[in-house]
Design a protein around this motif. Structure first.
Motif, PDB file in Angstrom:
ATOM      1  N   GLU A   1      -9.232   2.600  -2.540  1.00 17.10           N
ATOM      2  CA  GLU A   1      -9.970   2.999  -1.458  1.00 17.10           C
ATOM      3  C   GLU A   1      -9.489   2.994  -0.230  1.00 17.10           C
ATOM      4  OE1 GLU A   1     -12.768  -0.193  -1.612  1.00 17.10           O
ATOM      5  OE2 GLU A   1     -13.780   0.168  -3.551  1.00 17.10           O
ATOM      6  N   LEU A   2      -8.571   2.310   0.163  1.00 16.06           N
ATOM      7  CA  LEU A   2      -7.741   1.991   1.280  1.00 16.06           C
ATOM      8  C   LEU A   2      -6.582   3.420   1.531  1.00 16.06           C
ATOM      9  CD1 LEU A   2      -6.786  -1.558   1.690  1.00 16.06           C
ATOM     10  CD2 LEU A   2      -8.665  -0.586   3.094  1.00 16.06           C
ATOM     11  N   THR A   3      -6.162   3.652   0.205  1.00 18.07           N
ATOM     12  CA  THR A   3      -4.953   4.735   0.424  1.00 18.07           C
ATOM     13  C   THR A   3      -5.615   6.020   0.073  1.00 18.07           C
ATOM     14  OG1 THR A   3      -4.382   4.525  -1.651  1.00 18.07           O
ATOM     15  CG2 THR A   3      -3.210   3.003  -0.086  1.00 18.07           C
ATOM     16  N   GLY A   4      -6.808   6.164  -0.604  1.00 21.90           N
ATOM     17  CA  GLY A   4      -7.399   7.592  -0.834  1.00 21.90           C
ATOM     18  C   GLY A   4      -6.526   8.089  -2.062  1.00 21.90           C
ATOM     19  N   VAL A   5      -5.643   7.320  -2.730  1.00 17.39           N
ATOM     20  CA  VAL A   5      -4.992   7.765  -3.886  1.00 17.39           C
ATOM     21  C   VAL A   5      -5.458   7.119  -5.251  1.00 17.39           C
ATOM     22  CG1 VAL A   5      -2.642   7.621  -4.902  1.00 17.39           C
ATOM     23  CG2 VAL A   5      -2.720   8.063  -2.306  1.00 17.39           C
ATOM     24  N   ARG A   6      -5.971   8.004  -6.076  1.00 19.41           N
ATOM     25  CA  ARG A   6      -6.125   7.704  -7.260  1.00 19.41           C
ATOM     26  C   ARG A   6      -5.163   7.817  -8.476  1.00 19.41           C
ATOM     27  NH1 ARG A   6     -10.020   6.905  -4.421  1.00 19.41           N
ATOM     28  NH2 ARG A   6     -11.801   5.462  -4.637  1.00 19.41           N
ATOM     29  N   PHE A   7      -4.914   7.084  -9.517  1.00 16.17           N
ATOM     30  CA  PHE A   7      -3.758   7.456 -10.355  1.00 16.17           C
ATOM     31  C   PHE A   7      -4.303   8.263 -11.432  1.00 16.17           C
ATOM     32  CE2 PHE A   7      -1.697   4.149  -7.923  1.00 16.17           C
ATOM     33  CZ  PHE A   7      -0.735   3.962  -8.732  1.00 16.17           C
ATOM     34  N   ALA A   8      -3.361   9.129 -12.015  1.00 20.21           N
ATOM     35  CA  ALA A   8      -3.557  10.075 -13.346  1.00 20.21           C
ATOM     36  C   ALA A   8      -3.587   9.073 -14.329  1.00 20.21           C
ATOM     37  CB  ALA A   8      -2.491  11.181 -13.290  1.00 20.21           C
ATOM     38  N   GLU A   9      -4.019   9.514 -15.424  1.00 22.76           N
ATOM     39  CA  GLU A   9      -4.183   8.324 -16.505  1.00 22.76           C
ATOM     40  C   GLU A   9      -2.824   7.986 -16.897  1.00 22.76           C
ATOM     41  OE1 GLU A   9      -6.497   7.027 -18.411  1.00 22.76           O
ATOM     42  OE2 GLU A   9      -7.922   7.975 -16.988  1.00 22.76           O
ATOM     43  N   SER A  10      -2.687   6.654 -16.685  1.00 28.54           N
ATOM     44  CA  SER A  10      -1.219   6.008 -17.054  1.00 28.54           C
ATOM     45  C   SER A  10      -1.203   4.985 -18.026  1.00 28.54           C
ATOM     46  CB  SER A  10      -0.878   5.405 -15.735  1.00 28.54           C
ATOM     47  OG  SER A  10      -1.706   4.221 -15.540  1.00 28.54           O
TER      48      SER A  10
ATOM     49  N   ALA B   1      -5.936  -8.768 -10.176  1.00 28.96           N
ATOM     50  CA  ALA B   1      -5.065  -7.611 -10.096  1.00 28.96           C
ATOM     51  C   ALA B   1      -5.981  -6.162 -10.400  1.00 28.96           C
ATOM     52  CB  ALA B   1      -3.893  -7.542 -11.122  1.00 28.96           C
ATOM     53  N   ALA B   2      -7.036  -6.317 -10.967  1.00 33.26           N
ATOM     54  CA  ALA B   2      -7.933  -5.193 -11.248  1.00 33.26           C
ATOM     55  C   ALA B   2      -8.608  -4.951  -9.796  1.00 33.26           C
ATOM     56  CB  ALA B   2      -8.946  -5.309 -12.229  1.00 33.26           C
ATOM     57  N   ARG B   3      -8.880  -6.053  -9.134  1.00 32.37           N
ATOM     58  CA  ARG B   3      -9.613  -5.642  -7.853  1.00 32.37           C
ATOM     59  C   ARG B   3      -8.769  -5.274  -6.711  1.00 32.37           C
ATOM     60  NH1 ARG B   3     -13.047 -10.319  -4.281  1.00 32.37           N
ATOM     61  NH2 ARG B   3     -13.928  -8.675  -2.764  1.00 32.37           N
ATOM     62  N   LEU B   4      -7.624  -5.737  -6.777  1.00 28.84           N
ATOM     63  CA  LEU B   4      -6.576  -5.334  -5.704  1.00 28.84           C
ATOM     64  C   LEU B   4      -6.015  -3.901  -5.914  1.00 28.84           C
ATOM     65  CD1 LEU B   4      -4.447  -5.784  -3.599  1.00 28.84           C
ATOM     66  CD2 LEU B   4      -2.736  -6.422  -5.241  1.00 28.84           C
ATOM     67  N   TRP B   5      -6.130  -3.420  -7.302  1.00 27.95           N
ATOM     68  CA  TRP B   5      -6.285  -1.984  -7.735  1.00 27.95           C
ATOM     69  C   TRP B   5      -7.122  -1.008  -7.045  1.00 27.95           C
ATOM     70  CZ3 TRP B   5      -2.010  -0.042 -10.969  1.00 27.95           C
ATOM     71  CH2 TRP B   5      -2.237   1.404 -11.229  1.00 27.95           C
ATOM     72  N   GLU B   6      -8.421  -1.584  -7.191  1.00 30.05           N
ATOM     73  CA  GLU B   6      -9.544  -0.779  -6.745  1.00 30.05           C
ATOM     74  C   GLU B   6      -9.496  -0.574  -5.122  1.00 30.05           C
ATOM     75  OE1 GLU B   6     -12.875  -2.838  -8.471  1.00 30.05           O
ATOM     76  OE2 GLU B   6     -12.366  -2.213 -10.359  1.00 30.05           O
ATOM     77  N   VAL B   7      -9.091  -1.963  -4.666  1.00 25.19           N
ATOM     78  CA  VAL B   7      -9.280  -1.744  -3.062  1.00 25.19           C
ATOM     79  C   VAL B   7      -8.141  -1.030  -2.636  1.00 25.19           C
ATOM     80  CG1 VAL B   7      -8.776  -3.351  -0.952  1.00 25.19           C
ATOM     81  CG2 VAL B   7     -10.408  -4.253  -2.780  1.00 25.19           C
ATOM     82  N   SER B   8      -7.022  -1.216  -3.335  1.00 26.31           N
ATOM     83  CA  SER B   8      -5.854  -0.203  -2.808  1.00 26.31           C
ATOM     84  C   SER B   8      -6.103   1.471  -3.011  1.00 26.31           C
ATOM     85  CB  SER B   8      -4.694  -0.466  -3.597  1.00 26.31           C
ATOM     86  OG  SER B   8      -4.119  -1.872  -3.379  1.00 26.31           O
TER      87      SER B   8
ATOM     88  N   LEU C   1       0.696  -1.149   0.072  1.00 29.75           N
ATOM     89  CA  LEU C   1      -0.018  -0.006  -0.069  1.00 29.75           C
ATOM     90  C   LEU C   1       0.822   1.186  -0.107  1.00 29.75           C
ATOM     91  CD1 LEU C   1      -2.888  -0.978   2.475  1.00 29.75           C
ATOM     92  CD2 LEU C   1      -2.952  -0.742  -0.085  1.00 29.75           C
ATOM     93  N   GLY C   2       1.803   1.306   0.846  1.00 29.56           N
ATOM     94  CA  GLY C   2       2.730   2.385   0.759  1.00 29.56           C
ATOM     95  C   GLY C   2       3.473   2.849  -0.420  1.00 29.56           C
ATOM     96  N   HIS C   3       3.687   1.790  -1.282  1.00 34.15           N
ATOM     97  CA  HIS C   3       4.299   1.844  -2.673  1.00 34.15           C
ATOM     98  C   HIS C   3       3.421   2.242  -3.623  1.00 34.15           C
ATOM     99  CE1 HIS C   3       8.291  -0.324  -1.330  1.00 34.15           C
ATOM    100  NE2 HIS C   3       8.487   1.004  -1.841  1.00 34.15           N
ATOM    101  N   PHE C   4       2.019   1.590  -3.384  1.00 34.03           N
ATOM    102  CA  PHE C   4       1.212   1.953  -4.239  1.00 34.03           C
ATOM    103  C   PHE C   4       0.493   3.315  -4.347  1.00 34.03           C
ATOM    104  CE2 PHE C   4      -3.634   2.518  -5.164  1.00 34.03           C
ATOM    105  CZ  PHE C   4      -3.561   1.678  -6.351  1.00 34.03           C
ATOM    106  N   ALA C   5       0.496   3.955  -3.067  1.00 41.92           N
ATOM    107  CA  ALA C   5       0.129   5.267  -2.779  1.00 41.92           C
ATOM    108  C   ALA C   5       1.464   6.139  -3.443  1.00 41.92           C
ATOM    109  CB  ALA C   5       0.083   5.555  -1.301  1.00 41.92           C
ATOM    110  N   LEU C   6       2.531   5.911  -3.110  1.00 44.16           N
ATOM    111  CA  LEU C   6       3.663   6.638  -3.485  1.00 44.16           C
ATOM    112  C   LEU C   6       3.692   6.807  -5.402  1.00 44.16           C
ATOM    113  CD1 LEU C   6       6.473   8.088  -2.767  1.00 44.16           C
ATOM    114  CD2 LEU C   6       7.408   6.284  -3.232  1.00 44.16           C
TER     115      LEU C   6
END
Length: 286
Positions: free
Chosen positions: A277-286, A268-275, A119-124
């Motif tokens: 929600e948990l971190t409050g970080v949503r990615f810019a278009e990548s 992977a897609a579900r983990l992304w969505e959950v991550s 989660l820390g790296h996902f958010a970063l």
């Protein structure tokens, strides 16, 4: 065999290496700096960060290196560090991690290994995405492990409250790392971005992550790779012109095949969505 001597000239490139105050983080940052990159070493402990900085400068006089404070167990710290990166970012090496340990929780209430390693790296990565997309051909390298093969993700018990095992938790966090790296590549390709996302497996390396409370046997120590060798998969993934997005690079370095669990796009897609929600970080278009 590919070695760090084959790293191309990185002059003008900027890199962030998490966990660069010990383990394979130091030789990773050292090699990048030695080939001309400006490297930001992140460290939770300022003292260890300064020691790593001094070690690199002693070996590479004139190296463009600096230390950034980052505690991946605290999303507030992750956000604060991300705000200090104000220019295009060519390379992010998600290297930091904690190893098998008694159950604990992060500042935000997540199980520690999942919270720090994933989660820390996902958010970063999400917070730095605008800077990564501003670079012409950025790469994100996320350090996983062969331990991902025995990891399982139970979305109904992400906190492992029904039963905790230190190695099971570690394997789960490393599986999450690999799922994330592969999903980031899928999303980059879908959006047409030039960003590449790869994962690395350092092999069994002599780092602090193996401190489980029991001394290592002499035989075990003889079998361990040095941190410099353990850094080679990350460095290959980060710099080799032959590396491709979506690859999982292991010791050698050589490209490995992820486990079936790690290659499952639905998980992977579900983990992304959950991550998100948990971190409050949503990615810019990548």
């Amino acid at each position: 065999m590919w070695t760090a001597k084959e790293i191309p000239d990185l002059t003008g490139r900027t890199a962030v290496v998490t966990g660069a105050s010990g383990g394979i983080g130091v030789p990773t940052a050292l090699a990048l700096a030695a080939h001309g990159a400006r490297v930001v070493l992140t460290a939770r402990d300022p003292g260890r960060g300064r020691a790593a900085l001094e070690e690199i400068r002693a070996k590479v006089p004139g190296a463009a290196v600096e230390v950034g404070a980052l505690d991946l167990s605290d999303l507030g710290s992750v956000r604060a560090f991300a705000e200090t990166v104000r220019e295009p970012l060519d390379l992010l090496v998600n290297n930091a991690g904690v190893g098998p340990m008694p159950r604990g929780t992060t500042a935000d209430g997540f199980e520690t290994q999942f919270g720090v390693n994933h989660l820390g790296h996902f958010a970063l990565t999400g917070l730095l995405m605008p800077r990564l997309l501003a670079a012409p051909a950025a790469r994100v390298v996320t350090v996983s492990s062969g331990a991902h093969a025995f990891g399982e993700i139970d979305f109904d018990d992400l906190g492992l409250e029904r039963g905790y095992g230190s190695w099971a938790a570690y394997g789960r966090s490393k599986l999450a790392n690999l799922l994330f790296a592969l999903e980031l590549q899928r999303r980059a390709e879908a959006s047409g971005a030039t960003l590449l996302s790869l994962a690395a497996h350092p092999g069994t390396t002599a780092t602090g992550i193996l401190r489980t409370g029991r001394p290592l046997s002499v035989l075990m120590r003889l079998l361990l790779r040095s941190p410099a060798k353990g850094a080679l998969p990350s460095l290959y993934a980060a710099t080799s012109p032959e590396a491709e997005g979506g690859q999982y690079v292991g010791p050698g370095p050589r490209v490995l095949r992820p486990s079936a669990r790690a290659a499952d796009p639905a998980v992977a897609a579900r983990l992304w969505e959950v991550s998100e929600e948990l971190t409050g970080v949503r990615f810019a278009e990548s």
